[in-house]
Design a protein around this motif. Structure first.
Motif, mmCIF file in Angstrom:
data_model
loop_
_atom_site.group_PDB
_atom_site.id
_atom_site.type_symbol
_atom_site.label_atom_id
_atom_site.label_comp_id
_atom_site.label_asym_id
_atom_site.label_seq_id
_atom_site.Cartn_x
_atom_site.Cartn_y
_atom_site.Cartn_z
ATOM 1 N N MET A 97 -67.030 -78.897 -93.154
ATOM 2 C CA MET A 97 -67.534 -78.658 -94.510
ATOM 3 C C MET A 97 -68.724 -79.536 -94.861
ATOM 4 N N ILE A 98 -68.884 -80.661 -94.172
ATOM 5 C CA ILE A 98 -70.007 -81.556 -94.465
ATOM 6 C C ILE A 98 -71.241 -81.002 -93.763
ATOM 7 N N SER A 99 -71.955 -80.120 -94.456
ATOM 8 C CA SER A 99 -73.123 -79.447 -93.893
ATOM 9 C C SER A 99 -74.166 -79.294 -94.994
ATOM 10 N N PRO A 100 -75.437 -79.048 -94.603
ATOM 11 C CA PRO A 100 -76.480 -78.855 -95.630
ATOM 12 C C PRO A 100 -76.200 -77.687 -96.561
ATOM 13 N N ASN A 101 -75.444 -76.682 -96.100
ATOM 14 C CA ASN A 101 -75.159 -75.531 -96.957
ATOM 15 C C ASN A 101 -74.349 -75.916 -98.184
ATOM 16 N N LEU A 102 -73.573 -77.014 -98.088
ATOM 17 C CA LEU A 102 -72.710 -77.416 -99.186
ATOM 18 C C LEU A 102 -73.424 -78.339 -100.167
ATOM 19 N N ALA A 103 -74.734 -78.558 -99.973
ATOM 20 C CA ALA A 103 -75.470 -79.453 -100.863
ATOM 21 C C ALA A 103 -75.551 -78.902 -102.281
ATOM 22 N N ASP A 104 -75.462 -77.578 -102.434
ATOM 23 C CA ASP A 104 -75.498 -77.001 -103.778
ATOM 24 C C ASP A 104 -74.215 -77.290 -104.551
ATOM 25 N N ASP A 105 -73.107 -77.488 -103.850
ATOM 26 C CA ASP A 105 -71.844 -77.854 -104.493
ATOM 27 C C ASP A 105 -71.535 -79.302 -104.109
#
Length: 686
Positions: free
Chosen positions: A267-275
């Motif tokens: 889950m620790i990925s750049p895609n989750l930067a919005d949340d």
């Protein structure tokens, strides 16, 4: 020919100014942009266009309230809260009421106290009450928040039960969530948000397996509903990230640590930067699950949550929506990692900033105390913990327990005892009583220790409970303490009270007899008669036994221990199992051959067959090179000294010491002559 002059450019006639568009047309465009913002893919661009059209309307009609309100709402929906506030404050002189919108902007900027103050003068309708409940939720005032939601239950607001369930969980009333849903006849699976919150309530009551099933159901419902709404896959992943994080947490609680760590890492990925909130929870849980392992990588992971551009470590503003407890936990974990990495300066800097951020929380104070203990300043640590317990008495329990532990380790026994005495809810528990008595004994306060025991006995004697185990234990230990410190009368009274109230057990009776015998022998004799006689002692004459000096051990006699069980059968000694001897390889025990030499392990010089080598008599003859000088006859030699020592050895005992001295002197002279002879040899060679 001279060139012809160019014709001068004729000035073009001025183009007539185009008339501004009509306000009706502008409002039509504004309405189309607002309706177009409902499409998620074009939301931001349509909102920006709506703001531009609203500015055109305000340029024509500066006092138009509808255009100004459309502009403010469009800016709020586009997360431009600073611009929305400036637009609201620029219209203060127009007497338009934008208090609700201003309060909402302040709420989104985490200026919660200002936002709540603005709502006080507003009309108590469903919108203002809902915003007030959300502000109270963010402030952590859960009791007031739940009260507002309870009043809103009559109004038909969508998703009200979702917020109410979340408030009940954070208020520590998770067991009431299911009852609330049953009262409103709502199923947890009616929406993925409600299923998520209900699963969180199940986690709080330790129903982990049921929570895992409900979270999986919530993820499935969310995927189906969002796909029907034409959401992109990346947006769906971000929207359902809290469910994925909570699923990993349940796996962690169920003992499946490897699965949990793998899920957190994915889950620790750049895609989750919005949340960023879900990212923060995943990072914090991963760091906590690892513990002191991989400290450097864990610190790098926590750097993802830092406000960009800041010198000091501060969480990003987007994480303000986390509860104070969650943000405090992230800071505390970073401090612990810095301590494990031995980065004391960074840890000290962060710890000093935490009390300002969390003024009434005990974790920053505990971290300060731990830093001081590590710096070998226990007295300072005890002082700040004492100050916090005085300032916040309702949160003083953990601080006082930590102070007691630090003081006990530092041999400040009286301070440790005083700290424990200020924790009322554990004051009379047996473990606390035992610790207090031990601390006061070490501090030399015997009277204070006795008072602690008396207070505990009184408390449990008056306690309205059928279980008398704690009272029995404390009374017995109190009696033993008083006997140890010469208070036999008080100890006998406690033993007698134990016999009257709890029956005459063997331990209590023996304690009473041995104690009261020092005060009243006749009374001790009367209690002694209540003791059951020991089996096997009837035929023993005590008087004759006292006259003997005790049992004597006879050498060579086998020792046996008699154990009385049942019919007094003697336990047979276990026979040692005989093992077969191990022979070397190739050895035949039937034909062993000659026996080995019994002196084979002794050094050669110690064996009986040892004969030293004889000295060569020819060694005294000179066999040197040409020019060697022969020793004169009258020159004393080493052999003469040896002869002197041999003669001294054959003399009588009375002259032994003198002979030895002469021998030593002769030996000394012989050495000096030998040195001279060597010098003469060197001269002759020259």
């Amino acid at each position: 020919m001279a060139p012809k002059p160019k014709d001068k450019a004729k000035p073009s006639p001025a183009s007539p100014r185009q008339p501004p568009p009509a306000i009706e047309d502008l409002f039509t465009k504004l309405n189309s942009h607002i309706e177009g913002s409902a499409d998620r893919n074009n939301e931001q661009s349509e909102l920006k266009k709506a703001v531009r059209v609203a500015d055109q309307v305000l340029a024509i009609a500066p006092g138009d309230e509808d255009a100004l309100r459309c502009k403010v709402v469009a800016l709020i929906k586009n997360d431009s809260y600073d611009e929305a506030l400036s637009a609201i404050r620029s219209a203060k002189n127009l007497n338009f009421d934008f208090s609700f919108e201003e309060a909402y902007c302040l709420y989104k900027q985490n200026k919660l106290d200002e936002a709540l103050e603005l709502l006080k003068g507003q009309e108590r309708n469903s919108e203002t009450m809902l915003l007030e409940a959300q502000i109270l939720f963010r402030l952590g005032r859960m009791a007031e928040c739940i009260d507002v939601y309870q009043k809103l239950r009559k109004s038909e607001l969508d998703s009200l039960e979702i917020n109410l369930a979340a408030s009940l969980i954070l208020a520590g009333r998770s067991s009431e969530v299911q009852g609330m849903l049953d009262a409103q006849r709502i199923k947890p699976s009616s929406s993925y948000d409600l299923a998520f919150n209900t699963a969180c309530s199940l986690i709080e009551v330790n129903k982990y397996a049921e929570a895992e099933q409900l979270l999986q159901q919530a993820r499935r419902i969310g995927q189906e509903s969002l796909l029907d709404a034409n959401w992109a896959e990346e947006d769906i992943e971000i929207e359902l990230a809290p469910i994925a994080v909570q699923l990993a947490y349940v796996q962690q609680l169920l003992g499946r640590s490897d699965e949990a760590i793998e899920a957190y890492t994915e889950m620790i990925s750049p895609n989750l930067a919005d949340d960023l909130s879900s990212l923060a929870v995943a990072v914090n849980n991963l760091v906590a699950q690892r513990g002191p392992k991989e400290v450097s990588d864990s610190l790098k992971k926590l750097e993802l949550l830092k406000e960009q551009g800041g010198v000091d470590y501060r969480l990003a503003r987007a994480l303000d929506k986390l509860s104070p407890t969650q943000r405090e936990t992230i800071y505390a974990n970073r401090v612990l990692l810095l301590l494990h990495a031995n980065k004391m300066d960074q840890a000290r800097e962060l710890v000093s900033a935490l009390p300002a951020m969390f003024a009434d929380c005990e974790i920053p104070t505990l971290l300060q105390a731990s830093m001081l203990v590590r710096e070998k300043k226990p007295a300072k640590a005890e002082e700040i913990l004492d100050q916090f317990s005085i300032k916040f008495p309702h949160k003083s329990k953990i601080a006082l327990l930590a102070r007691a532990q630090i003081a006990a380790i530092s041999n400040h026994h009286q301070i440790a005892a005083d700290s424990l005495s200020r924790v009322p809810d554990i004051q009379h528990m047996p473990a606390t009583v035992a610790t207090l008595v031990a601390l006061k004994e070490r501090a030399g306060d015997i009277e204070g220790a006795s008072l602690v025991l008396d207070s505990a006995v009184k408390f449990w004697s008056n306690a309205m409970t059928e279980d008398t185990t704690k009272l029995t234990i404390i009374m017995r230990e109190a009696a033993s303490f008083k006997v140890r410190h010469g208070q036999e009368a008080e100890a006998a009274r406690l033993y007698e009270e134990l016999i009257k109230t709890h029956g005459s057990s063997i331990e209590v009776l023996t304690g009473l007899v041995s104690t009261i015998a020092r005060v009243d022998v006749e009374k001790a004799e009367s209690y002694r008669k209540k003791l059951k006689p020991l089996p096997g002692l009837r035929g023993i004459d005590v008087a004759s036994l006292e006259k003997t000096s005790g049992a004597k051990h006879v050498e060579g006699a086998p020792r046996q221990v008699a154990v009385e069980e049942g019919n007094k059968k003697e336990e047979k000694q276990k026979k040692k199992r005989k093992r077969k001897p191990r022979y070397p390889k190739g050895f035949d025990p039937a034909n062993p051959g000659p026996p080995p030499d019994p002196e084979r392990w002794l050094p050669k010089r110690e064996r009986s067959s040892y004969r030293p080598k004889r000295k060569d008599k020819r060694a005294a003859q000179v066999r040197g090179s040409q020019g060697a000088v022969a020793r004169e006859k009258n020159e004393p030699s080493a052999s003469s000294s040896n002869a002197a020592s041999a003669a001294a050895g054959t003399s009588s005992n009375a002259t032994k010491s003198a002979a030895s001295n002469v021998t030593k002197a002769a030996a000394g002279k012989g050495a000096s002559h030998s040195n001279q002879s060597s010098k003469s040899k060197k001269k002759s060679r020259r």
